[in-house]
Design an enzyme around this catalytic site. Structure first.
Site, PDB file in Angstrom:
ATOM      1  N   ALA A 138       1.043  76.721  33.267  1.00 14.25           N
ATOM      2  CA  ALA A 138       2.367  76.620  32.636  1.00 14.25           C
ATOM      3  C   ALA A 138       3.032  77.974  32.538  1.00 14.25           C
ATOM      4  CB  ALA A 138       2.229  76.008  31.243  1.00 14.25           C
ATOM      5  N   SER A 169       8.792  80.469  35.995  1.00 11.26           N
ATOM      6  CA  SER A 169       8.255  81.101  37.207  1.00 11.26           C
ATOM      7  C   SER A 169       9.298  81.699  38.147  1.00 11.26           C
ATOM      8  CB  SER A 169       7.423  80.070  37.981  1.00 11.26           C
ATOM      9  OG  SER A 169       8.278  79.109  38.570  1.00 11.26           O
ATOM     10  N   THR A 229       0.027  86.097  39.074  1.00 12.97           N
ATOM     11  CA  THR A 229       0.782  86.415  40.283  1.00 12.97           C
ATOM     12  C   THR A 229       0.540  87.841  40.760  1.00 12.97           C
ATOM     13  OG1 THR A 229       3.052  86.786  41.033  1.00 12.97           O
ATOM     14  CG2 THR A 229       2.708  86.939  38.689  1.00 12.97           C
ATOM     15  N   ASP A 230       0.779  88.065  42.046  1.00 10.38           N
ATOM     16  CA  ASP A 230       0.675  89.434  42.577  1.00 10.38           C
ATOM     17  C   ASP A 230       1.832  90.321  42.109  1.00 10.38           C
ATOM     18  OD1 ASP A 230       2.739  88.309  44.098  1.00 10.38           O
ATOM     19  OD2 ASP A 230       1.853  88.771  46.050  1.00 10.38           O
ATOM     20  N   GLU A 231       2.897  89.679  41.551  1.00 11.77           N
ATOM     21  CA  GLU A 231       4.073  90.472  41.163  1.00 11.77           C
ATOM     22  C   GLU A 231       3.776  91.435  40.022  1.00 11.77           C
ATOM     23  OE1 GLU A 231       7.865  88.654  40.996  1.00 11.77           O
ATOM     24  OE2 GLU A 231       7.431  87.295  42.645  1.00 11.77           O
ATOM     25  N   TYR A 258      10.284  88.477  34.605  1.00  9.34           N
ATOM     26  CA  TYR A 258       9.238  87.496  34.919  1.00  9.34           C
ATOM     27  C   TYR A 258       7.878  88.173  35.081  1.00  9.34           C
ATOM     28  CZ  TYR A 258       6.162  84.753  37.953  1.00  9.34           C
ATOM     29  OH  TYR A 258       5.066  84.132  38.496  1.00  9.34           O
ATOM     30  N   LYS A 285       4.390  87.900  32.872  1.00 15.10           N
ATOM     31  CA  LYS A 285       3.095  87.458  33.417  1.00 15.10           C
ATOM     32  C   LYS A 285       2.047  88.559  33.195  1.00 15.10           C
ATOM     33  CE  LYS A 285       2.060  84.203  35.388  1.00 15.10           C
ATOM     34  NZ  LYS A 285       1.566  82.870  34.953  1.00 15.10           N
TER      35      LYS A 285
HETATM   36  P1  NAD Z   1       6.849  75.885  38.381  1.00 11.93           P
HETATM   37  O1  NAD Z   1       8.015  76.581  37.752  1.00 11.93           O
HETATM   38  O2  NAD Z   1       7.077  75.017  39.563  1.00 11.93           O
HETATM   39  O3  NAD Z   1       6.122  74.967  37.286  1.00 11.93           O
HETATM   40  C1  NAD Z   1       5.876  75.401  35.983  1.00 11.93           C
HETATM   41  C2  NAD Z   1       5.471  74.181  35.159  1.00 11.93           C
HETATM   42  O4  NAD Z   1       5.171  74.637  33.826  1.00 11.93           O
HETATM   43  C3  NAD Z   1       6.575  73.133  35.022  1.00 11.93           C
HETATM   44  O5  NAD Z   1       6.033  71.844  35.215  1.00 11.93           O
HETATM   45  C4  NAD Z   1       7.071  73.296  33.590  1.00 11.93           C
HETATM   46  O6  NAD Z   1       7.566  72.099  33.029  1.00 11.93           O
HETATM   47  C5  NAD Z   1       5.795  73.751  32.891  1.00 11.93           C
HETATM   48  N1  NAD Z   1       6.057  74.529  31.670  1.00 11.93           N
HETATM   49  C6  NAD Z   1       6.939  75.559  31.520  1.00 11.93           C
HETATM   50  N2  NAD Z   1       6.890  76.007  30.255  1.00 11.93           N
HETATM   51  C7  NAD Z   1       5.952  75.266  29.598  1.00 11.93           C
HETATM   52  C8  NAD Z   1       5.441  75.280  28.278  1.00 11.93           C
HETATM   53  N3  NAD Z   1       5.895  76.129  27.355  1.00 11.93           N
HETATM   54  N4  NAD Z   1       4.468  74.388  27.950  1.00 11.93           N
HETATM   55  C9  NAD Z   1       4.009  73.495  28.875  1.00 11.93           C
HETATM   56  N5  NAD Z   1       4.468  73.446  30.141  1.00 11.93           N
HETATM   57  C10 NAD Z   1       5.425  74.314  30.486  1.00 11.93           C
HETATM   58  O7  NAD Z   1       5.807  77.020  38.678  1.00 11.93           O
HETATM   59  P2  NAD Z   1       4.775  77.162  39.893  1.00 11.93           P
HETATM   60  O8  NAD Z   1       5.449  77.799  41.035  1.00 11.93           O
HETATM   61  O9  NAD Z   1       4.060  75.877  40.059  1.00 11.93           O
HETATM   62  O10 NAD Z   1       3.776  78.246  39.282  1.00 11.93           O
HETATM   63  C11 NAD Z   1       2.658  77.833  38.475  1.00 11.93           C
HETATM   64  C12 NAD Z   1       1.919  79.076  38.000  1.00 11.93           C
HETATM   65  O11 NAD Z   1       1.479  79.825  39.131  1.00 11.93           O
HETATM   66  C13 NAD Z   1       2.792  80.017  37.168  1.00 11.93           C
HETATM   67  O12 NAD Z   1       2.000  80.527  36.124  1.00 11.93           O
HETATM   68  C14 NAD Z   1       3.191  81.118  38.144  1.00 11.93           C
HETATM   69  O13 NAD Z   1       3.393  82.338  37.469  1.00 11.93           O
HETATM   70  C15 NAD Z   1       1.956  81.166  39.038  1.00 11.93           C
HETATM   71  N6  NAD Z   1       2.181  81.617  40.428  1.00 11.93           N
HETATM   72  C16 NAD Z   1       3.178  81.041  41.186  1.00 11.93           C
HETATM   73  C17 NAD Z   1       3.324  81.432  42.525  1.00 11.93           C
HETATM   74  C18 NAD Z   1       4.371  80.813  43.425  1.00 11.93           C
HETATM   75  O14 NAD Z   1       4.565  81.293  44.535  1.00 11.93           O
HETATM   76  N7  NAD Z   1       5.056  79.766  43.019  1.00 11.93           N
HETATM   77  C19 NAD Z   1       2.473  82.418  43.051  1.00 11.93           C
HETATM   78  C20 NAD Z   1       1.494  82.995  42.245  1.00 11.93           C
HETATM   79  C21 NAD Z   1       1.347  82.566  40.928  1.00 11.93           C
HETATM   80  O1  DAU Z   2       4.522  86.651  44.611  1.00 12.17           O
HETATM   81  C1  DAU Z   2       4.300  85.511  43.819  1.00 12.17           C
HETATM   82  C2  DAU Z   2       5.603  85.030  43.225  1.00 12.17           C
HETATM   83  O2  DAU Z   2       6.326  84.422  44.279  1.00 12.17           O
HETATM   84  C3  DAU Z   2       5.422  84.058  42.062  1.00 12.17           C
HETATM   85  O3  DAU Z   2       4.801  84.725  41.003  1.00 12.17           O
HETATM   86  C4  DAU Z   2       6.786  83.517  41.589  1.00 12.17           C
HETATM   87  O4  DAU Z   2       6.588  82.539  40.592  1.00 12.17           O
HETATM   88  C5  DAU Z   2       7.467  82.883  42.786  1.00 12.17           C
HETATM   89  O5  DAU Z   2       8.756  82.437  42.399  1.00 12.17           O
HETATM   90  C6  DAU Z   2       7.584  83.884  43.929  1.00 12.17           C
HETATM   91  O6  DAU Z   2       8.501  84.966  43.567  1.00 12.17           O
HETATM   92  P1  DAU Z   2       9.535  85.552  44.642  1.00 12.17           P
HETATM   93  O7  DAU Z   2      10.637  86.206  43.903  1.00 12.17           O
HETATM   94  O8  DAU Z   2       8.843  86.337  45.687  1.00 12.17           O
HETATM   95  O9  DAU Z   2      10.002  84.149  45.321  1.00 12.17           O
HETATM   96  P2  DAU Z   2      11.451  83.591  45.728  1.00 12.17           P
HETATM   97  O10 DAU Z   2      11.204  82.346  46.507  1.00 12.17           O
HETATM   98  O11 DAU Z   2      12.394  83.551  44.590  1.00 12.17           O
HETATM   99  O12 DAU Z   2      11.966  84.711  46.735  1.00 12.17           O
HETATM  100  C7  DAU Z   2      11.206  85.084  47.880  1.00 12.17           C
HETATM  101  C8  DAU Z   2      11.951  86.225  48.551  1.00 12.17           C
HETATM  102  O13 DAU Z   2      13.173  85.711  49.096  1.00 12.17           O
HETATM  103  C9  DAU Z   2      12.354  87.346  47.619  1.00 12.17           C
HETATM  104  O14 DAU Z   2      12.251  88.584  48.309  1.00 12.17           O
HETATM  105  C10 DAU Z   2      13.808  87.055  47.296  1.00 12.17           C
HETATM  106  C11 DAU Z   2      14.314  86.388  48.561  1.00 12.17           C
HETATM  107  N1  DAU Z   2      15.378  85.373  48.369  1.00 12.17           N
HETATM  108  C12 DAU Z   2      15.173  84.368  47.461  1.00 12.17           C
HETATM  109  C13 DAU Z   2      16.154  83.419  47.247  1.00 12.17           C
HETATM  110  C14 DAU Z   2      15.940  82.329  46.223  1.00 12.17           C
HETATM  111  C15 DAU Z   2      16.540  85.421  49.144  1.00 12.17           C
HETATM  112  O15 DAU Z   2      16.700  86.317  49.995  1.00 12.17           O
HETATM  113  N2  DAU Z   2      17.495  84.453  48.930  1.00 12.17           N
HETATM  114  C16 DAU Z   2      17.358  83.481  48.008  1.00 12.17           C
HETATM  115  O16 DAU Z   2      18.308  82.650  47.841  1.00 12.17           O
END
Ligand code: NAD
Ligand code: DAU
Length: 359
Positions: free
Chosen positions: A81, A84, A133-135, A159, A163
């Site tokens: 949760a 993100s 996350t790697d961020e 963000y 994290k």
């Molecule tokens: P997402 O935004 O798609 O989903 C987040 C979920 O958490 C949603 O279902 C939302 O309803 C729930 N949520 C938010 N706040 C809450 C709260 N207070 N209590 C209970 N539920 C809550 O996110 P995601 O992309 O699936 O990412 C999941 C996890 O993985 C996050 O912790 C994110 O930081 C991490 N992560 C994401 C990525 C990526 O590329 N998406 C990469 C590395 C790590």
């Molecule tokens: O690295 C892991 C992370 O990856 C997770 O922790 C985050 O939850 C997840 O959202 C993601 O973060 P990014 O910022 O890297 O992802 P995003 O898809 O938002 O953007 C990817 C790259 O693309 C970033 O360099 C920004 C760029 N971008 C994104 C959007 C939405 C664009 O150029 N145009 C866009 O409209």
């Protein structure tokens, strides 16, 4: 035995629940607040599965979490949760502080008191796995070595700072109270059920609608892309064999510039939707690529992320099974085959977000 997943209605959490129940018979309780990013439709195929229980609520609601823990007695909590999306954290950081920092803290407190109440054998076996996350490591110069688990934390967005803060709290609960924690720091995921505010699904959605494909800045920012099912298998492996208190970096060995990703999506859409009015034709020789539009860069935009996944590979024998080419093809196909899912999302709040972000 049972596991409790938080944020299981989001992108990675819902993929994880499907993956888990396809690999094991162990029941899952999913606690999710159903924010704009949570979508129970992601799990509708499990509605009659008695191994799956959904609980609507906040990880920061101690009373609710306590009730769930004592009722279901999970042997592990997997904390997905979070708020993100980086761009949303720039427009409004408060929800990120509330869920990612305060929410994780409250969850840790409630879990600690539950864990304290367990019998010795259950206390030893218990795990709190925090998905991060790697961020948190900040940005890399073009020739710098990829992030290892020892890389200094240098988060650059609200963000990633939130994290990073949650990672530190998780670490502290292990060192101070002995809570058996594990942390994973993963690179960018992509695949089915990703909310179309993130780069890959946004580009697919906009291209199919003939809308501009907004590339931030020069589009040369680099991310390391991992297909979501590989993230799920890594998490399963860390839960199974990870050493308590340790951190594992997870990555796909797929460093790509954003513009290359967008071009790849356009090429796949040309191949898979040749009859679309926006694909290449005599009248429209550029096809989908003609929609690419360079827009103002993200403030504080991290230039490059890259993961060194040597530790999880050598200690836990994990490696990704998808290449970028196989994963991105599956992803584009999934979105083409699930347009109804996308249509249910891209109304209301989503429209307001797109207007605000890309005005
Ligand atoms: P997402 O935004 O798609 O989903 C987040 C979920 O958490 C949603 O279902 C939302 O309803 C729930 N949520 C938010 N706040 C809450 C709260 N207070 N209590 C209970 N539920 C809550 O996110 P995601 O992309 O699936 O990412 C999941 C996890 O993985 C996050 O912790 C994110 O930081 C991490 N992560 C994401 C990525 C990526 O590329 N998406 C990469 C590395 C790590
Ligand atoms: O690295 C892991 C992370 O990856 C997770 O922790 C985050 O939850 C997840 O959202 C993601 O973060 P990014 O910022 O890297 O992802 P995003 O898809 O938002 O953007 C990817 C790259 O693309 C970033 O360099 C920004 C760029 N971008 C994104 C959007 C939405 C664009 O150029 N145009 C866009 O409209």
């Amino acid at each position: 035995m049972t596991i409790l997943v938080t944020g299981g209605a989001g992108f990675i959490g819902s993929n994880f629940i499907h993956d888990w129940l396809s690999q094991t018979n162990e029941p899952v309780v999913n606690l999710d607040k159903l924010t704009y990013a949570g979508n129970i439709e992601n799990l509708s195929s499990l509605s009659d599965d008695e191994r799956y229980t959904f609980a609507s609520g906040d990880i920061g609601d101690a009373e609710l979490v306590r009730k769930l823990l004592f009722e279901h007695k999970p042997r592990a909590i997997l904390n997905f949760a979070a708020e993100s999306h980086v761009d949303r954290s720039i427009h409004g950081p408060e929800d990120f502080i509330e869920t990612n920092i305060v929410g994780t803290f409250r969850l840790l407190e409630t879990v600690r008191s539950y864990w304290d109440s367990l019998e010795d054998v259950d206390r030893d076996a218990f795990r709190f796995l925090h998905i991060s996350t790697d961020e948190v490591y900040g940005t890399l110069a073009p020739d710098a070595a990829a992030f290892t688990e020892k890389h200094r934390y240098e988060p650059n967005s609200p963000y990633s700072a939130s994290k990073a803060s949650s990672d530190h709290l998780v670490r502290a609960y292990h060192h101070t109270y002995g809570l058996p924690v594990l942390t994973t720091n993963c690179s960018n995921n992509y695949g089915p059920f990703q909310f179309p505010e993130k780069l890959i699904p946004l580009m697919i959605h906009n291209a199919l609608a003939g809308k501009p494909l907004p590339v931030y800045g020069d589009g040369q920012q680099i991310r390391d892309w991992l297909y979501v099912s590989d993230h799920c298998s890594a998490i399963r492996r860390v839960l199974e064999a990870g050493k308590v208190g340790e951190v594992y970096n997870i990555g796909g060995l797929n460093e790509k510039a954003n513009l290359d990703i967008v071009n790849t999506i356009c090429d796949l859409l040309e191949e898979l939707t040749p009859d679309s009015q926006f694909s290449r034709s005599e009248k429209n020789p550029e096809g989908y690529k003609g929609l690419i539009t360079f827009v103002t860069d993200r403030p504080g935009h991290d230039r490059r992320y890259a993961i060194n996944a040597e530790k999880i590979n050598s200690e836990l024998d994990w490696q990704p099974s998808e290449t970028f080419e196989s994963g991105i093809r599956k992803t584009v196909e999934w979105y083409l085959n699930n347009q109804e899912w996308v249509q249910h999302i891209v109304s209301g709040e989503y429209r307001d977000w797109v207007t605000k972000q890309y005005a």
